[in-house]
Scaffold this motif. Structure first.
Motif, PDB file in Angstrom:
ATOM      1  N   CYS A   1       0.838  -1.208   0.000  1.00 51.77           N
ATOM      2  CA  CYS A   1       0.000   0.000   0.000  1.00 51.77           C
ATOM      3  C   CYS A   1       0.868   1.251   0.000  1.00 51.77           C
ATOM      4  O   CYS A   1       0.394   2.350  -0.228  1.00 51.77           O
ATOM      5  CB  CYS A   1      -0.978  -0.011   1.170  1.00 51.77           C
TER       6      CYS A   1
ATOM      7  N   CYS B   1       4.564   2.264   4.506  1.00 55.19           N
ATOM      8  CA  CYS B   1       5.810   2.228   5.283  1.00 55.19           C
ATOM      9  C   CYS B   1       6.999   1.786   4.424  1.00 55.19           C
ATOM     10  O   CYS B   1       6.855   1.012   3.485  1.00 55.19           O
ATOM     11  CB  CYS B   1       5.641   1.357   6.528  1.00 55.19           C
TER      12      CYS B   1
ATOM     13  N   CYS C   1       8.500  -2.075   3.641  1.00 59.61           N
ATOM     14  CA  CYS C   1       7.715  -2.838   2.674  1.00 59.61           C
ATOM     15  C   CYS C   1       7.788  -2.193   1.290  1.00 59.61           C
ATOM     16  O   CYS C   1       8.105  -2.862   0.303  1.00 59.61           O
ATOM     17  CB  CYS C   1       6.273  -2.912   3.170  1.00 59.61           C
TER      18      CYS C   1
ATOM     19  N   CYS D   1       2.331  -3.604   8.683  1.00 56.99           N
ATOM     20  CA  CYS D   1       1.372  -4.718   8.670  1.00 56.99           C
ATOM     21  C   CYS D   1       2.051  -5.981   8.153  1.00 56.99           C
ATOM     22  O   CYS D   1       3.218  -5.971   7.763  1.00 56.99           O
ATOM     23  CB  CYS D   1       0.121  -4.375   7.862  1.00 56.99           C
TER      24      CYS D   1
HETATM   25  S1  SF4 Z   1       3.727  -3.302   5.337  1.00 57.33           S
HETATM   26 FE1  SF4 Z   1       1.550  -2.966   5.172  1.00 57.33          FE
HETATM   27  S2  SF4 Z   1       1.349  -0.807   5.783  1.00 57.33           S
HETATM   28 FE2  SF4 Z   1       3.490  -1.077   5.254  1.00 57.33          FE
HETATM   29  S3  SF4 Z   1       3.555  -0.487   3.075  1.00 57.33           S
HETATM   30 FE3  SF4 Z   1       3.325  -2.721   3.203  1.00 57.33          FE
HETATM   31  S4  SF4 Z   1       1.133  -2.991   2.957  1.00 57.33           S
HETATM   32 FE4  SF4 Z   1       1.433  -0.848   3.550  1.00 57.33          FE
END
Ligand code: SF4
Ligand SMILES: Cc1cc2nc3c(=O)[nH]c(=O)nc-3n(C[C@H](O)[C@H](O)[C@H](O)COP(=O)(O)O)c2cc1C
Length: 518
Positions: A441, A444, A447, A487
């Motif tokens: 998404c 953060c 990721c 996440c």
């Molecule tokens: S870990 Fe979750 S919140 Fe962070 S960028 Fe990836 S999908 Fe988005």
């Protein structure tokens, strides 16, 4: 008595030709002037036998499969309407070994009943759980669900009763029940099967959740790739409303509960509960930082229960038979049954509901029958795209949340994907990073950026560029992603990557060795 013929309307069966079979049977009936009732049931989940046609005979159901349209004439000639023998004859469906070995609690009706007949639902025990719940206080319902040991089947395995208690104890002028039907994990189809094959059990489970927590409105968030499930759920909600199961007075009680079906736009991350809430609210699906928990401040800022389809669909049997009955199945802290979805390169693909505790080896070798290609099994990915790859050496791991965690794996939504010895685990590790990069998404850094750096570093290993240094870099990167992501998308991508490196080190050897080995 008019003969009754069951032909699945389940989309897995349709993909295997069930619609053509249904048309061929209907036209054969017309041609022969035979009056019969065709019921479009759900699937029993033995997909290697679909399209599986059943007939109700004086001696019970008789099944045939996999049926092709070209089989239909000879089926009639063989007297299949009274259970006559034919090369596709399978006998009584509940005696087929793949089905006979199961413990069907949540899926008891799936493939058996007419999905859109409330009468049929009630005949097979439907609404008993809701009726019992209506005689209890909300706190007593929550206590029963807690006592059953039911844990979320969406992935994290969080105790359902505790989640419900948090919502019950949180005050709000409005509360919601949100059903997570995004089912994005690779090789999974349990949610879809329930929605298409026994939609009322989900409606009943959500209604019980509403009564238990004080929520009056429910939403089912279904992925757009499930048009059949959406259609069946919409019809079922309408039927339940007309019958007074949903509405201002649930089964003539003082409780109100109604629900709507919503369709997602297609993003893996929208299965994450807070991104799902954003998406339901009409926004782009972005993961929310916690706290606040959705149970305190969820949909539209109101206290919200978010549960997976299977978690909610397991509640009616608990409220019908009692917590002690449900809890009696399983092992350790994994209580009840789990619908294991066997997919990938496997001989007998399908849904197998069993009490927790079977070993991975039993599931893959005995139930799944090994690979479809007949080659040796090399790896099994359990728990979707963020799950670890298990080698044969770990096949003694029992299907249990804690046992899988102890082996650096996860059960997730209980999807297992089988690979034979032609699989290249470096490519699978690269795919995990690439998947994360595509689906991130972007909120953060570990990721969003880490996944792209991961793909590049694995590419360098594949090209034989400083392999040891780059392997150490991937390991370091995986640690950053695991502990620094907001996440589980970024946080769990290291599982498939690191399990590939740990269990299949030969696949990460420098390019000349890899080429020579091939
Ligand atoms: S870990 Fe979750 S919140 Fe962070 S960028 Fe990836 S999908 Fe988005
Ligand atoms: C990236 C990502 C995708 C997820 N996808 C799903 C999904 O498709 N279905 C689901 O039920 N849970 C999914 N989850 C888990 C949910 O966030 C949440 O834990 C679940 O809906 C809670 O319900 P349960 O307690 O009944 O399991 C996903 C989590 C993450 C991090």
């Amino acid at each position: 008595m008019i003969p009754r013929i069951y032909i699945p309307g389940d989309s897995g069966a349709l993909a295997l030709g069930a619609e053509k079979v249904a048309k061929a049977i209907a036209s054969e009936l017309a041609e022969r002037g035979i009056e019969a009732k065709i019921v479009r049931n759900g699937s029993r989940g033995a997909y290697f036998l679909e399209p599986m046609v059943e007939v109700a005979t004086a001696n019970g159901r008789v099944s045939y499969g996999p049926v092709k349209p070209s089989d239909v004439k000879s089926l009639f000639d063989s007297g299949f309407l009274t259970g006559g023998h034919h090369k596709r004859w399978l006998g009584a469906p509940d005696k087929i070994p793949f089905l006979a070995k199961q413990t069907r609690l949540t899926f008891a009706r799936c493939g058996v009943t007419d999905p859109l007949s409330l009468e049929s639902y009630k005949k097979y025990g439907g609404l008993n759980g809701l009726t019992n719940a209506l005689g209890l206080t909300p706190a007593a319902i929550v206590a029963e669900v807690t006592e059953s040991g039911l844990r979320g089947r969406g992935g994290a395995g969080f105790p359902t009763g505790i989640k419900w208690k948090t919502v019950l104890d949180t005050s709000g002028d409005r509360k919601y029940i949100v059903c997570n039907a995004d089912e994005g994990d690779s090789g999974t189809f349990a949610d879809r099967m329930i929605m298409e094959g026994d939609p009322f059990v989900l409606i009943e489970g959500m209604t019980i959740a509403g009564i238990a927590t004080g929520a009056t409105k429910g939403f089912v968030y279904v992925r757009s790739e499930y048009p059949h499930a959406v259609a069946v759920m919409n019809k079922a909600v309408e039927i339940a409303r007309k019958a007074g199961v949903l509405g201002a007075s649930v089964l003539r009680s003082a409780h109100a509960f109604d629900m709507e079906i919503r369709v997602g736009a297609g993003a893996y991350v929208c299965g994450e509960e807070t991104a799902l809430l954003d998406s339901l609210e009409g926004k782009r699906g972005m993961v929310r930082a916690k706290p606040p928990l959705p149970a305190h401040k969820g949909l539209f800022g109101k206290p919200t229960v978010i549960n997976n389809v299977i978690s909610l669909a397991s509640v009616p049997i608990i409220m019908d038979k009692g917590a002690a009955f449900y809890k009696d199945f399983g092992m350790g802290r994994s209580r009840g049954t789990i619908p294991i979805q066997i997919a990938g390169n496997v001989k007998y693909a399908g849904l197998f509901e069993a009490a927790f505790g079977m070993t991975l080896g039993e599931i893959v070798d005995e139930i799944g029958g090994g690979t479809a290609t007949g080659r040796p099994v090399k790896a099994v990915q359990v728990g979707g795209p963020l799950g670890a790859y298990f080698p044969r050496a770990l096949f003694d791991t029992p299907f249990d949340y804690e046992a899988f965690a102890a082996k650096d794996g996860l059960i997730g939504h209980a999807g297992i994907v089988v690979f034979d010895d032609t699989a290249d685990m470096l490519k699978q590790a690269r795919f995990a990073m690439e998947f994360c990069a595509i689906e991130s998404c972007g909120k953060c850094t570990p990721c969003r950026i880490g996944s792209t750096r991961g793909v590049e570093t694995i590419d360098r290993i594949a090209a034989g560029i400083e392999p040891e240094k780059n392997l150490a870099l991937v390991t370091d990167l995986c640690n950053t992603m695991k502990f620094g992501s907001l996440c589980a998308l970024g946080g769990f991508t290291p599982y498939p990557v690191m399990s590939s490196i740990t269990h299949f080190p030969d696949d990460f050897k420098p390019a000349p060795v890899r080429v020579a080995a091939e």
